[in-house]
Design a protein around this motif. Structure first.
Motif, PDB file in Angstrom:
ATOM      1  N   MET A 177       0.838  -1.207   0.000  1.00  0.00           N
ATOM      2  CA  MET A 177       0.000   0.000   0.000  1.00  0.00           C
ATOM      3  C   MET A 177       0.874   1.258   0.000  1.00  0.00           C
ATOM      4  O   MET A 177       1.859   1.321   0.715  1.00  0.00           O
ATOM      5  CB  MET A 177      -0.884   0.000   1.251  1.00  0.00           C
ATOM      6  N   MET A 178       0.494   2.232  -0.804  1.00  0.00           N
ATOM      7  CA  MET A 178       1.233   3.502  -0.833  1.00  0.00           C
ATOM      8  C   MET A 178       0.950   4.289   0.446  1.00  0.00           C
ATOM      9  O   MET A 178      -0.134   4.175   1.022  1.00  0.00           O
ATOM     10  CB  MET A 178       0.739   4.352  -2.011  1.00  0.00           C
ATOM     11  N   THR A 179       1.923   5.084   0.847  1.00  0.00           N
ATOM     12  CA  THR A 179       1.680   5.951   2.007  1.00  0.00           C
ATOM     13  C   THR A 179       1.038   7.254   1.541  1.00  0.00           C
ATOM     14  O   THR A 179       1.197   7.657   0.383  1.00  0.00           O
ATOM     15  CB  THR A 179       2.999   6.283   2.724  1.00  0.00           C
TER      16      THR A 179
ATOM     17  N   ALA B 166      -8.518  -2.197   3.533  1.00  0.00           N
ATOM     18  CA  ALA B 166      -9.094  -3.034   2.469  1.00  0.00           C
ATOM     19  C   ALA B 166      -9.394  -2.234   1.199  1.00  0.00           C
ATOM     20  O   ALA B 166      -9.497  -2.804   0.111  1.00  0.00           O
ATOM     21  CB  ALA B 166     -10.361  -3.716   2.974  1.00  0.00           C
ATOM     22  N   THR B 167      -9.533  -0.927   1.312  1.00  0.00           N
ATOM     23  CA  THR B 167      -9.833  -0.127   0.115  1.00  0.00           C
ATOM     24  C   THR B 167      -8.626  -0.034  -0.814  1.00  0.00           C
ATOM     25  O   THR B 167      -8.782   0.229  -2.004  1.00  0.00           O
ATOM     26  CB  THR B 167     -10.240   1.323   0.486  1.00  0.00           C
ATOM     27  N   GLY B 168      -7.420  -0.171  -0.231  1.00  0.00           N
ATOM     28  CA  GLY B 168      -6.215  -0.115  -1.057  1.00  0.00           C
ATOM     29  C   GLY B 168      -5.679   1.283  -1.305  1.00  0.00           C
ATOM     30  O   GLY B 168      -4.594   1.436  -1.858  1.00  0.00           O
ATOM     31  N   VAL B 169      -6.410   2.328  -0.884  1.00  0.00           N
ATOM     32  CA  VAL B 169      -5.882   3.691  -1.062  1.00  0.00           C
ATOM     33  C   VAL B 169      -5.080   4.070   0.190  1.00  0.00           C
ATOM     34  O   VAL B 169      -5.267   3.459   1.248  1.00  0.00           O
ATOM     35  CB  VAL B 169      -7.006   4.739  -1.321  1.00  0.00           C
ATOM     36  N   PRO B 170      -4.182   5.045   0.082  1.00  0.00           N
ATOM     37  CA  PRO B 170      -3.415   5.465   1.265  1.00  0.00           C
ATOM     38  C   PRO B 170      -4.343   5.946   2.379  1.00  0.00           C
ATOM     39  O   PRO B 170      -5.390   6.561   2.094  1.00  0.00           O
ATOM     40  CB  PRO B 170      -2.563   6.625   0.737  1.00  0.00           C
ATOM     41  N   ILE B 171      -3.962   5.666   3.615  1.00  0.00           N
ATOM     42  CA  ILE B 171      -4.814   6.064   4.736  1.00  0.00           C
ATOM     43  C   ILE B 171      -3.986   6.696   5.852  1.00  0.00           C
ATOM     44  O   ILE B 171      -2.788   6.427   5.987  1.00  0.00           O
ATOM     45  CB  ILE B 171      -5.619   4.877   5.323  1.00  0.00           C
TER      46      ILE B 171
ATOM     47  N   VAL C 188       1.922  10.349  -1.811  1.00  0.00           N
ATOM     48  CA  VAL C 188       1.001  10.794  -2.870  1.00  0.00           C
ATOM     49  C   VAL C 188       0.539  12.248  -2.711  1.00  0.00           C
ATOM     50  O   VAL C 188      -0.028  12.823  -3.644  1.00  0.00           O
ATOM     51  CB  VAL C 188      -0.251   9.875  -2.974  1.00  0.00           C
ATOM     52  N   VAL C 189       0.803  12.836  -1.535  1.00  0.00           N
ATOM     53  CA  VAL C 189       0.375  14.230  -1.315  1.00  0.00           C
ATOM     54  C   VAL C 189       0.999  15.126  -2.380  1.00  0.00           C
ATOM     55  O   VAL C 189       2.174  15.003  -2.697  1.00  0.00           O
ATOM     56  CB  VAL C 189       0.773  14.713   0.098  1.00  0.00           C
ATOM     57  N   ARG C 190       0.171  16.004  -2.942  1.00  0.00           N
ATOM     58  CA  ARG C 190       0.668  16.934  -3.966  1.00  0.00           C
ATOM     59  C   ARG C 190       0.728  18.344  -3.403  1.00  0.00           C
ATOM     60  O   ARG C 190      -0.081  18.706  -2.554  1.00  0.00           O
ATOM     61  CB  ARG C 190      -0.275  16.936  -5.179  1.00  0.00           C
ATOM     62  N   GLY C 191       1.656  19.135  -3.903  1.00  0.00           N
ATOM     63  CA  GLY C 191       1.758  20.535  -3.501  1.00  0.00           C
ATOM     64  C   GLY C 191       2.343  20.671  -2.116  1.00  0.00           C
ATOM     65  O   GLY C 191       3.063  19.783  -1.639  1.00  0.00           O
TER      66      GLY C 191
END
Ligand SMILES: O=C(O)C(=O)C[C@H](O)[C@H](O)COP(=O)(O)O
Length: 213
Positions: free
Chosen positions: A1-3, A102-107, A7-10
């Motif tokens: 899973m990505m952290t 379980a969603t697979g997106v970063p949390i 993925v934070v932008r800006g």
């Protein structure tokens, strides 16, 4: 899973969007983006919050859009189905952490105590939301936690403002700071988008001084 931090932008800022309609959400997000913001959190506290996430994703594809106030497995599923690219919560329970993972997106699940941080670590997480940051001990607490939880990074939220932002962002164990101070109700209701952009711009300058954009 990505952290979440990867993925934070800006700038290292996560302004909150609480909108009554998808149209209003896009207006707020546009004002924030014009002030330099690259990532936002739409809180699931209004009837049309899910529609707001979908609308911002489609209108402003450059923006990273997450969902906040995730309190159940159903929230986690609905938010990601609506297009949320990350999830944050004000609290942590084993069931909620499982559902968010379980969603697979970063949390970044919400924690306010050492035991909650330890639980998040047991789930393999090293990034959490510190909520409510100011009331839970603020900067002094984050410094105290840094000694024992050396691998954990925090997103403090709750009580952050333009005055104390720099102190929070300057902490090595803070990766992003969140809150509603860039989108005050008053400015949203008077549709003062220019002022929201100006606030965002000031915060962006501050954040970039301490954390590389
Ligand atoms: O519901 C969530 O997941 C949240 O993110 C909670 C909000 O971030 C805080 O309520 C914001 O606190 P203020 O910046 O002091 O207004």
């Amino acid at each position: 899973m990505m952290t979440l931090s990867s993925v934070v932008r800006g700038p290292a800022l996560l302004p909150i969007i609480q909108a009554d309609t998808p149209t209003q959400a896009v207006q707020i997000a546009t004002a924030l983006q014009q002030g330099g913001i690259g990532s936002v959190e739409v809180v699931l506290r209004t009837q049309q919050a899910l529609g707001a996430i979908t609308a911002i994703r489609s209108a402003l594809p450059e923006l990273l859009v997450g969902a906040g106030t995730i309190l159940s497995a159903a929230d986690a599923k609905a938010a990601t189905a609506a297009g949320a690219q990350f999830l944050v919560s004000p609290a942590s329970t084993p069931h909620l952490l499982e559902a968010m993972l379980a969603t697979g997106v970063p949390i970044a699940p919400g924690v306010a105590t050492p035991s909650e941080i330890a639980m998040a670590c047991e789930f393999g997480l090293t990034e959490v939301k510190f909520f409510p940051a100011h009331l839970s001990g603020g900067i002094a607490m984050l410094k105290a936690l840094s000694g024992v939880f050396q691998q954990v990074r925090f997103c403090p939220t709750g009580g952050i403002n333009q005055q104390n932002l720099a102190d929070f962002i300057a902490l090595p164990n803070v990766f992003v700071a969140g809150g509603s101070w860039l989108t005050p109700d008053k400015l949203v209701h008077t549709q003062d988008w220019a002022q929201i952009s100006a606030l965002a711009e000031q915060a962006t300058v501050l954040a970039n001084q301490y954390k590389a954009a």
